[in-house]
Motif scaffolding. Structure first.
Motif, PDB file in Angstrom:
ATOM      1  N   GLY A 154       0.479  -1.330  -0.132  1.00  0.00           N
ATOM      2  CA  GLY A 154      -0.091  -0.347   0.088  1.00  0.00           C
ATOM      3  C   GLY A 154       0.546   1.424  -0.086  1.00  0.00           C
ATOM      4  N   LEU A 155       2.347   1.064   0.798  1.00  0.00           N
ATOM      5  CA  LEU A 155       3.145   2.217   0.401  1.00  0.00           C
ATOM      6  C   LEU A 155       3.988   2.356  -0.407  1.00  0.00           C
ATOM      7  N   ALA A 156       4.065   1.344  -0.670  1.00  0.00           N
ATOM      8  CA  ALA A 156       4.245   1.232  -2.728  1.00  0.00           C
ATOM      9  C   ALA A 156       3.920   2.763  -3.405  1.00  0.00           C
ATOM     10  N   LEU A 157       2.565   2.281  -3.475  1.00  0.00           N
ATOM     11  CA  LEU A 157       1.812   2.194  -4.643  1.00  0.00           C
ATOM     12  C   LEU A 157       1.561   3.602  -3.909  1.00  0.00           C
ATOM     13  N   ASP A 158       1.445   3.906  -3.170  1.00  0.00           N
ATOM     14  CA  ASP A 158       1.080   6.005  -2.574  1.00  0.00           C
ATOM     15  C   ASP A 158       2.033   6.679  -3.290  1.00  0.00           C
ATOM     16  N   LEU A 159       3.801   5.839  -2.494  1.00  0.00           N
ATOM     17  CA  LEU A 159       4.702   6.694  -3.395  1.00  0.00           C
ATOM     18  C   LEU A 159       4.368   6.211  -5.166  1.00  0.00           C
ATOM     19  N   PHE A 160       4.361   5.648  -5.295  1.00  0.00           N
ATOM     20  CA  PHE A 160       4.596   5.622  -6.801  1.00  0.00           C
ATOM     21  C   PHE A 160       3.969   7.106  -7.639  1.00  0.00           C
ATOM     22  N   ASP A 161       2.441   6.509  -6.876  1.00  0.00           N
ATOM     23  CA  ASP A 161       0.917   7.414  -7.552  1.00  0.00           C
ATOM     24  C   ASP A 161       1.557   8.929  -7.805  1.00  0.00           C
ATOM     25  N   GLN A 162       2.014   8.924  -6.343  1.00  0.00           N
ATOM     26  CA  GLN A 162       2.327  10.646  -5.968  1.00  0.00           C
ATOM     27  C   GLN A 162       3.824  11.309  -6.039  1.00  0.00           C
ATOM     28  N   LYS A 217       4.875  10.453  -9.852  1.00  0.00           N
ATOM     29  CA  LYS A 217       4.834  10.233 -11.766  1.00  0.00           C
ATOM     30  C   LYS A 217       5.911  11.055 -12.093  1.00  0.00           C
ATOM     31  N   GLU A 218       5.257  12.204 -11.615  1.00  0.00           N
ATOM     32  CA  GLU A 218       6.011  13.193 -12.340  1.00  0.00           C
ATOM     33  C   GLU A 218       7.405  13.042 -12.068  1.00  0.00           C
ATOM     34  N   LEU A 219       8.265  11.999 -11.280  1.00  0.00           N
ATOM     35  CA  LEU A 219       9.634  11.356 -11.556  1.00  0.00           C
ATOM     36  C   LEU A 219      10.205  10.338 -12.296  1.00  0.00           C
ATOM     37  N   HIS A 220       9.359   9.037 -11.722  1.00  0.00           N
ATOM     38  CA  HIS A 220       9.629   8.146 -12.406  1.00  0.00           C
ATOM     39  C   HIS A 220       9.466   7.415 -13.862  1.00  0.00           C
ATOM     40  N   ASP A 221       8.239   8.557 -14.329  1.00  0.00           N
ATOM     41  CA  ASP A 221       8.134   8.324 -16.185  1.00  0.00           C
ATOM     42  C   ASP A 221       7.321   6.611 -15.913  1.00  0.00           C
ATOM     43  N   LEU A 222       6.875   5.777 -15.658  1.00  0.00           N
ATOM     44  CA  LEU A 222       6.498   4.822 -15.058  1.00  0.00           C
ATOM     45  C   LEU A 222       5.427   4.335 -15.426  1.00  0.00           C
ATOM     46  N   ASP A 223       4.649   2.985 -15.836  1.00  0.00           N
ATOM     47  CA  ASP A 223       2.855   2.678 -16.525  1.00  0.00           C
ATOM     48  C   ASP A 223       2.098   2.078 -15.576  1.00  0.00           C
ATOM     49  N   ALA A 224       1.447   1.809 -16.062  1.00  0.00           N
ATOM     50  CA  ALA A 224       0.628   0.835 -15.136  1.00  0.00           C
ATOM     51  C   ALA A 224       0.871  -0.579 -14.622  1.00  0.00           C
ATOM     52  N   THR A 225       1.582  -0.418 -15.686  1.00  0.00           N
ATOM     53  CA  THR A 225       2.388  -1.727 -15.715  1.00  0.00           C
ATOM     54  C   THR A 225       3.205  -2.775 -14.953  1.00  0.00           C
ATOM     55  N   ASP A 226       4.184  -1.005 -14.730  1.00  0.00           N
ATOM     56  CA  ASP A 226       4.774  -1.127 -13.116  1.00  0.00           C
ATOM     57  C   ASP A 226       4.246  -1.225 -12.362  1.00  0.00           C
ATOM     58  N   THR A 282      13.145  -0.870  -7.165  1.00  0.00           N
ATOM     59  CA  THR A 282      13.222  -0.595  -6.243  1.00  0.00           C
ATOM     60  C   THR A 282      13.272   0.852  -5.192  1.00  0.00           C
ATOM     61  N   ALA A 283      14.046   1.488  -5.883  1.00  0.00           N
ATOM     62  CA  ALA A 283      14.174   2.732  -4.466  1.00  0.00           C
ATOM     63  C   ALA A 283      12.483   2.960  -3.853  1.00  0.00           C
ATOM     64  N   LEU A 284      11.437   2.522  -5.115  1.00  0.00           N
ATOM     65  CA  LEU A 284       9.892   3.980  -4.276  1.00  0.00           C
ATOM     66  C   LEU A 284      10.177   1.787  -3.054  1.00  0.00           C
ATOM     67  N   LEU A 285      10.054   0.709  -3.727  1.00  0.00           N
ATOM     68  CA  LEU A 285      10.141  -0.499  -2.912  1.00  0.00           C
ATOM     69  C   LEU A 285      10.940  -0.937  -1.321  1.00  0.00           C
ATOM     70  N   ARG A 286      12.288  -0.110  -1.290  1.00  0.00           N
ATOM     71  CA  ARG A 286      13.138   0.498  -0.672  1.00  0.00           C
ATOM     72  C   ARG A 286      11.887   1.717   0.797  1.00  0.00           C
TER      73      ARG A 286
END
Length: 180
Positions: free
Chosen positions: A5-13, A15-24, A103-107
């Protein structure tokens, strides 16, 4: 589930940094759910055990490159410089760059659940030109979570080219936060 849950919150918030998609995003969620599976084998080296279990677990519904990425996420979630490893399989085009970002987000997410007590209720992320600020919401002491995430921020700062600062914000009760 808390780390996912925390990883997904980080991912969503971020987006402008990582430029990854829904599959990622989906792979990050599965990687977060599986990252500590190696603990069932042994605490020492659990990251290597987790990578082995993911790699050889015959996960259905995943392409070979996705399994390799999930195994690599499990392998590198603790420390070290994430990289493709022959024994885990090829990551596909752009895979190593994706691996480093995920990995950076997961850590950070893993650090935010350091006590394994789900002390962090939510996070608020602010992305600036040179700084990313994460504010934790909790109704408990989060010193261990702050310490855990700060300890794991080096890769995040390296990959995204911004300093990472973490603070805690008391939020009252969990029910009050859920109602807002």
């Amino acid at each position: 589930r808390q780390v996912a849950g925390l990883a997904l919150d980080l991912f969503d918030q971020t987006k402008e940094l990582h430029d990854l998609d829904a599959t990622d995003r989906e792979l990050l969620e599965y990687g977060a759910l599986l990252h500590d599976i190696g603990e069932h084998v042994a605490h020492d080296g659990h990251h290597r055990h987790a990578a082995y279990l993911v790699q050889h677990g015959q996960l259905r519904g995943f392409a070979p490159e996705e399994v390799a990425l999930l195994a690599a996420l499990a392998r590198w979630h603790r420390r070290g410089d994430p990289r493709a490893a022959e024994e885990l399989g090829p990551l596909g085009p752009g895979g190593e760059k994706r691996l480093r970002k995920l990995t950076a987000l997961l850590r950070i997410a893993d650090g935010l659940d350091r006590s394994r007590s789900q002390a962090v209720i939510g996070i608020d992320v602010r992305v600036g030109p040179s700084l990313v600020m994460i504010r934790l919401s909790s109704d408990r002491n989060t010193e261990l979570e702050l310490w855990g995430a700060r300890r794991k921020r080096e890769l995040f700062e390296k990959v995204f080219g911004r300093e990472l600062e973490l603070t805690a914000h008391p939020s009252g009760t969990r029910a009050a936060l859920a109602a807002s």
